[in-house]
Design an enzyme around this catalytic site. Sequence first.
Site, mmCIF file in Angstrom:
data_model
loop_
_atom_site.group_PDB
_atom_site.id
_atom_site.type_symbol
_atom_site.label_atom_id
_atom_site.label_comp_id
_atom_site.label_asym_id
_atom_site.label_seq_id
_atom_site.Cartn_x
_atom_site.Cartn_y
_atom_site.Cartn_z
ATOM 1 C CB ALA A 145 38.893 23.332 76.931
ATOM 2 C CG MET A 146 40.033 27.235 72.645
ATOM 3 S SD MET A 146 41.156 28.401 71.843
ATOM 4 C CE MET A 146 40.047 29.214 70.682
ATOM 5 N N GLY A 202 36.539 24.080 68.849
ATOM 6 C CA GLY A 202 36.347 24.432 67.448
ATOM 7 C C GLY A 202 34.967 25.036 67.234
ATOM 8 N N GLY A 203 34.169 25.110 68.299
ATOM 9 C CA GLY A 203 32.839 25.700 68.212
ATOM 10 C C GLY A 203 32.853 27.158 68.643
ATOM 11 C CB VAL A 204 30.291 29.789 68.125
ATOM 12 C CG1 VAL A 204 29.056 29.120 68.703
ATOM 13 C CG2 VAL A 204 30.213 31.290 68.287
ATOM 14 C CG ASP A 205 28.778 27.961 72.910
ATOM 15 O OD1 ASP A 205 28.288 29.093 72.733
ATOM 16 O OD2 ASP A 205 28.121 26.910 72.812
ATOM 17 C CB SER A 206 35.254 26.589 73.344
ATOM 18 O OG SER A 206 35.303 26.183 72.005
ATOM 19 C CG LEU A 241 40.491 18.931 75.217
ATOM 20 C CD1 LEU A 241 39.433 18.644 76.268
ATOM 21 C CD2 LEU A 241 41.876 18.967 75.839
ATOM 22 C CB CYS A 257 33.224 13.901 78.522
ATOM 23 S SG CYS A 257 34.540 14.841 77.729
ATOM 24 C CB CYS A 303 31.537 14.347 70.284
ATOM 25 S SG CYS A 303 32.588 13.536 71.509
#
Lengths: 352, 400
Positions: free
Chosen positions: A6-7, A9-13, A32, A101, A194
């Site tokens: 699950a990505m 758009g942040g650095v962690d994922s 998502l 979520c 979010c």
Amino acid sequence: MRVLAAMSGGVDSAVAAARAVDAGHDVTGVHLALSRSPESDRTGARGCCTLEDARDARRAADVLGIPFYVWDLAERFETEVIEEFVQSYEAGRTPNPCVRCNERIKFAAVLDRALALGFDAVVTGHHARLDPDGTLRRSVDPDKDQSYVLGTLRPEQLGAARFPLGDSTKAQVRQEAAARGLAVADKPDSHDICFISGGDTGGWLRERIGSRPGPIVDSRTGQTLGEHDGTFAFTVGQRRGLRLGHPAPDGRPRYVLDISPVTSTVTVGPAEDLDIRRLVADRAVWPHEGVVSCQAQVRAHGGVVPAEAEARGDELVVTLVSPVRGTAAGQAVVLYDGDRVLGGGHIRATAG
Amino acid sequence: MTYLDHAATTPMRPEALAAYAAVLADTGNASSLHASGRRARRIVEESREALAGVLGARPSDVVFTGGGTEGDNLALKGLYWARRRVEPARRRVLVSAVEHRAVLDTVQWLGAEQGAEVELLDVDAAGMVHPDTLAAAIERDPAAVALVSVMWANSEVGTVEPVAELAAVAHRHGVPFHTDAVQAFGQIPVTVGEDGPDAITVSAHKIGGPVGVGALVVRRGLVLEPLTHGGGQERDIRSGTLNTAGVAAFAAAAATACAQAPRESVRLAALRDDLVRRVQEKVPGAVLNGAPLGGAPGGPQRLPGNAHLTFPGCEGDSLLMLLDARGIECSTGSACSAGVARPSHVLLAMGAGEEHARGSLRFSLGHSSRAADVDALVEAIGPVVERASRAGALAGMTGT
Ligand SMILES: Cc1ncc(COP(=O)(O)O)c(C=O)c1O
């Protein structure tokens, strides 16, 4: 193993997905789409569902050389998370939409769909550790630990989850992203809810719910101290923004003690009246017998207090050895043994 | 890899690639007066003549553009503005409900920002606009119609529109008729004709030329306001230094595609029919959308390379992902900006329910397609549909 990353758009994922690739898995990236009408750019406060975030996620997937798709979960998110968030506030509770979520979207709708489509696991960029025996533990980075928002997941939900970042600090993750040539390496963290861009939760709720004026009442004297235009703008434990005309007789600040949406009353009083020694949680995940000595955490980024927990049917009764201040119904309580998550539930009622 | 997405873009043809590479190596601005400029100019004009030849147009009718999207924008905005200048009462813009977004978004913008009254023409269950539908729409207020635009062939379901009849209806009322022939060109005969369209959009990369080149064929006498202002290189309608290599490659691709089309369309239709038959054997519930195969004369026809199927109970997204994982590339129809697939507006306009629309895939064949491509799809489709329908059931799809 076929894994779905699950990505956001942040650095962690992005780094989590990269590590899954390195581990030799067959990785597919999925972003998502949670917002029905995503804003094209990030505004001041940071969310995770703008078109720019989708592009960042796609770019990271391209750098990793993995397939990438967008899954539209906006409708599910609207009913399961946003509507519940609003109803919860209307009922005088203070919900945590990230917990919700995780329970209903990431480790339910997404996980179920992934498994149906033939994936073996879902990888996310959460900062938490998951032992091979299924034990959830805090991240090695105490500032970034996210075990609290995962603490109410059921064992079968965690069973198909993978959190590759739990052994790293955020700083290490950023460094690794830079070394891997991922452009999101220094993208700022997201902090706010979010789906509320700009971070003004009160204003957002007022737009959804409308104005519902009522009194602000002193718990000790019963005196009406002021008016408000909606209980949803308040959280138990809140001190700021009460805008009370006259100071309390003892000159000490007042805090929100109780919110009654039915009468639209907000009750305020001195800090010590906020002390909670007992709470009851429902929809609990608690695979333990008898009274268990542990540490309780009652809000994200909060500290822990020594506690004793015991199951009563579907409910979990938690006695706090030292009181916590301003715990709101609707939040999760997560119970730890050191860095191990023992279980948790949703706070239904509290008592002093 | 099995590429079944030729309607999105098709591989460069060897002739086009050779022409492209050869011209790219040359210096020369076609507007310059020296020898290099003249050489470039000659290539551009020969390409224009070649293109005009296959389209049955005069060379001076061909306006080179930066592709299909630009051609559609130029035709629609240019015509609307030009008409409005002389006859401000002409505000009605009639387009089919199944147009590509290059047309739909453009006319919606004209409606939102430029005072146009946009009306979408209904289609039948096969996606066809009936000449009667257009006639009735115009006749509601003929003096207010600025222009009509109906695509030559649909980009999703491949339905061929009765362009000659539609143009004739428009002309009876003195209304100019534009058609987006981006999907039709090179596959079926596309020509200007006696009483045919007044403006035709074509694009190079759909016929084996490069991306970023196209043309708008504009009948003599039709006045267009330009979109871009500058050097006025293309009849003052379109400015910008001419893309000599792109234009040369476009002309080479068009010459080959159109020369081969009579034979190639038979080959592709046979391959496509085989694909549909064998997929339906593996997945008996699969439904063909659009015109029937081997369309009867007078009935709706479809492009030879197009197969558009709904797999009830499945989400197109899931099917696409699972096929992609097996090296088979196709499309779910209209991808939107964030990459989130919405139910296709084309299928909805054809009367399909939302679930039916969401469960569809487009397989499109082209010049490099072979029987092995169909074999690969037929082999994969069974297990893929089975998995996707499991995920579909979770999403509440009923499969009926
Ligand atoms: C019918 C139709 N019109 C217009 C376009 C856009 O053409 P281009 O990609 O050259 O801008 C396409 C291609 O996607 C198309 O299929």
